[in-house]
Design a protein around this motif. Structure first.
Motif, PDB file in Angstrom:
ATOM      1  N   LYS A 185      38.130 -27.076 -26.745  1.00  0.00           N
ATOM      2  CA  LYS A 185      38.448 -25.918 -25.903  1.00  0.00           C
ATOM      3  C   LYS A 185      39.074 -24.853 -26.788  1.00  0.00           C
ATOM      4  O   LYS A 185      39.962 -25.140 -27.585  1.00  0.00           O
ATOM      5  N   LEU A 186      38.619 -23.609 -26.644  1.00  0.00           N
ATOM      6  CA  LEU A 186      39.157 -22.498 -27.417  1.00  0.00           C
ATOM      7  C   LEU A 186      40.025 -21.621 -26.531  1.00  0.00           C
ATOM      8  O   LEU A 186      39.663 -21.340 -25.388  1.00  0.00           O
ATOM      9  N   ARG A 187      41.149 -21.199 -27.079  1.00  0.00           N
ATOM     10  CA  ARG A 187      42.005 -20.207 -26.421  1.00  0.00           C
ATOM     11  C   ARG A 187      42.144 -19.052 -27.386  1.00  0.00           C
ATOM     12  O   ARG A 187      42.641 -19.221 -28.490  1.00  0.00           O
ATOM     13  N   ILE A 188      41.684 -17.881 -26.967  1.00  0.00           N
ATOM     14  CA  ILE A 188      41.656 -16.701 -27.810  1.00  0.00           C
ATOM     15  C   ILE A 188      42.905 -15.865 -27.537  1.00  0.00           C
ATOM     16  O   ILE A 188      43.207 -15.540 -26.398  1.00  0.00           O
ATOM     17  N   HIS A 189      43.634 -15.529 -28.600  1.00  0.00           N
ATOM     18  CA  HIS A 189      44.818 -14.676 -28.513  1.00  0.00           C
ATOM     19  C   HIS A 189      44.588 -13.446 -29.381  1.00  0.00           C
ATOM     20  O   HIS A 189      43.545 -13.313 -30.016  1.00  0.00           O
ATOM     21  N   SER A 190      45.540 -12.548 -29.440  1.00  0.00           N
ATOM     22  CA  SER A 190      45.337 -11.279 -30.156  1.00  0.00           C
ATOM     23  C   SER A 190      45.239 -11.452 -31.671  1.00  0.00           C
ATOM     24  O   SER A 190      44.479 -10.732 -32.321  1.00  0.00           O
ATOM     25  N   THR A 191      45.952 -12.392 -32.268  1.00  0.00           N
ATOM     26  CA  THR A 191      45.924 -12.551 -33.724  1.00  0.00           C
ATOM     27  C   THR A 191      45.569 -13.965 -34.179  1.00  0.00           C
ATOM     28  O   THR A 191      45.506 -14.213 -35.385  1.00  0.00           O
ATOM     29  N   TYR A 192      45.355 -14.874 -33.256  1.00  0.00           N
ATOM     30  CA  TYR A 192      45.034 -16.250 -33.622  1.00  0.00           C
ATOM     31  C   TYR A 192      44.246 -16.916 -32.509  1.00  0.00           C
ATOM     32  O   TYR A 192      44.145 -16.401 -31.398  1.00  0.00           O
ATOM     33  N   LEU A 193      43.647 -18.065 -32.814  1.00  0.00           N
ATOM     34  CA  LEU A 193      42.977 -18.860 -31.785  1.00  0.00           C
ATOM     35  C   LEU A 193      43.496 -20.277 -31.845  1.00  0.00           C
ATOM     36  O   LEU A 193      43.957 -20.742 -32.890  1.00  0.00           O
ATOM     37  N   VAL A 194      43.421 -20.951 -30.718  1.00  0.00           N
ATOM     38  CA  VAL A 194      43.853 -22.339 -30.612  1.00  0.00           C
ATOM     39  C   VAL A 194      42.626 -23.171 -30.284  1.00  0.00           C
ATOM     40  O   VAL A 194      41.931 -22.910 -29.298  1.00  0.00           O
ATOM     41  N   ALA A 195      42.322 -24.131 -31.136  1.00  0.00           N
ATOM     42  CA  ALA A 195      41.218 -25.059 -30.917  1.00  0.00           C
ATOM     43  C   ALA A 195      41.830 -26.382 -30.467  1.00  0.00           C
ATOM     44  O   ALA A 195      42.504 -27.064 -31.234  1.00  0.00           O
ATOM     45  N   LYS A 196      41.601 -26.724 -29.206  1.00  0.00           N
ATOM     46  CA  LYS A 196      42.209 -27.923 -28.627  1.00  0.00           C
ATOM     47  C   LYS A 196      41.131 -28.991 -28.479  1.00  0.00           C
ATOM     48  O   LYS A 196      40.175 -28.819 -27.731  1.00  0.00           O
ATOM     49  N   SER A 197      41.301 -30.095 -29.215  1.00  0.00           N
ATOM     50  CA  SER A 197      40.371 -31.217 -29.110  1.00  0.00           C
ATOM     51  C   SER A 197      41.121 -32.419 -28.542  1.00  0.00           C
ATOM     52  O   SER A 197      42.310 -32.330 -28.248  1.00  0.00           O
ATOM     53  N   ALA A 198      40.427 -33.529 -28.426  1.00  0.00           N
ATOM     54  CA  ALA A 198      41.048 -34.726 -27.860  1.00  0.00           C
ATOM     55  C   ALA A 198      42.179 -35.239 -28.753  1.00  0.00           C
ATOM     56  O   ALA A 198      43.172 -35.762 -28.257  1.00  0.00           O
ATOM     57  N   TYR A 204      43.488 -15.270 -37.446  1.00  0.00           N
ATOM     58  CA  TYR A 204      42.230 -14.602 -37.745  1.00  0.00           C
ATOM     59  C   TYR A 204      42.153 -14.126 -39.182  1.00  0.00           C
ATOM     60  O   TYR A 204      41.071 -14.074 -39.759  1.00  0.00           O
ATOM     61  N   ARG A 205      43.280 -13.806 -39.777  1.00  0.00           N
ATOM     62  CA  ARG A 205      43.269 -13.271 -41.144  1.00  0.00           C
ATOM     63  C   ARG A 205      42.812 -14.310 -42.160  1.00  0.00           C
ATOM     64  O   ARG A 205      42.483 -13.971 -43.291  1.00  0.00           O
ATOM     65  N   TYR A 206      42.761 -15.584 -41.782  1.00  0.00           N
ATOM     66  CA  TYR A 206      42.309 -16.636 -42.687  1.00  0.00           C
ATOM     67  C   TYR A 206      40.857 -17.050 -42.454  1.00  0.00           C
ATOM     68  O   TYR A 206      40.358 -17.932 -43.147  1.00  0.00           O
ATOM     69  N   ILE A 207      40.175 -16.433 -41.482  1.00  0.00           N
ATOM     70  CA  ILE A 207      38.810 -16.824 -41.137  1.00  0.00           C
ATOM     71  C   ILE A 207      37.826 -15.798 -41.695  1.00  0.00           C
ATOM     72  O   ILE A 207      37.922 -14.611 -41.410  1.00  0.00           O
ATOM     73  N   LYS A 208      36.867 -16.276 -42.491  1.00  0.00           N
ATOM     74  CA  LYS A 208      35.804 -15.426 -43.008  1.00  0.00           C
ATOM     75  C   LYS A 208      34.628 -15.425 -42.043  1.00  0.00           C
ATOM     76  O   LYS A 208      34.044 -14.393 -41.753  1.00  0.00           O
ATOM     77  N   GLU A 209      34.249 -16.608 -41.547  1.00  0.00           N
ATOM     78  CA  GLU A 209      33.181 -16.755 -40.567  1.00  0.00           C
ATOM     79  C   GLU A 209      33.442 -18.000 -39.734  1.00  0.00           C
ATOM     80  O   GLU A 209      34.093 -18.930 -40.192  1.00  0.00           O
ATOM     81  N   LEU A 210      32.926 -17.975 -38.512  1.00  0.00           N
ATOM     82  CA  LEU A 210      33.177 -19.050 -37.555  1.00  0.00           C
ATOM     83  C   LEU A 210      31.852 -19.625 -37.091  1.00  0.00           C
ATOM     84  O   LEU A 210      30.967 -18.884 -36.659  1.00  0.00           O
ATOM     85  N   TYR A 211      31.705 -20.936 -37.187  1.00  0.00           N
ATOM     86  CA  TYR A 211      30.533 -21.648 -36.700  1.00  0.00           C
ATOM     87  C   TYR A 211      30.969 -22.471 -35.491  1.00  0.00           C
ATOM     88  O   TYR A 211      31.827 -23.340 -35.613  1.00  0.00           O
TER      89      TYR A 211
END
Length: 81
Positions: free
Chosen positions: A13-26, A34-41
């Motif tokens: 599950k993804l939660r999108i915020h203004s400067t970061y995202l939270v990836a919640k798995s089991a 976001y400043r550390y992400i070049k591309e997202l798959y």
């Protein structure tokens, strides 16, 4: 240093915020700025709204992949001429 982020688990599950995202798995929750992400798959089965996809595409490249890792689609914004 910017990195490529691959989220292949379809139950994440993804939660999108203004400067970061939270990836919640089991197993765990991961917070990524976001400043550390070049591309997202992203796995094509992960639930993400069109508005969130466009918001993230303004910051970095987004690709949708299948369960084998093949690229199925890309969210790209064209430059103003």
């Amino acid at each position: 240093m910017k990195q490529t982020l691959v989220i292949s688990d379809s139950k994440t599950k993804l939660r999108i915020h203004s400067t970061y995202l939270v990836a919640k798995s089991a197993n765990k929750d991961t917070i990524i700025a976001y400043r550390y992400i070049k591309e997202l798959y992203l796995n094509k089965l992960i639930d993400i709204s069109m508005a969130d996809s466009i918001y993230l595409a303004k910051i970095f490249k987004i690709y949708f992949i299948d369960q084998h890792g093949y690229i199925l689609a890309q969210v790209a914004l064209s430059e103003k001429v």
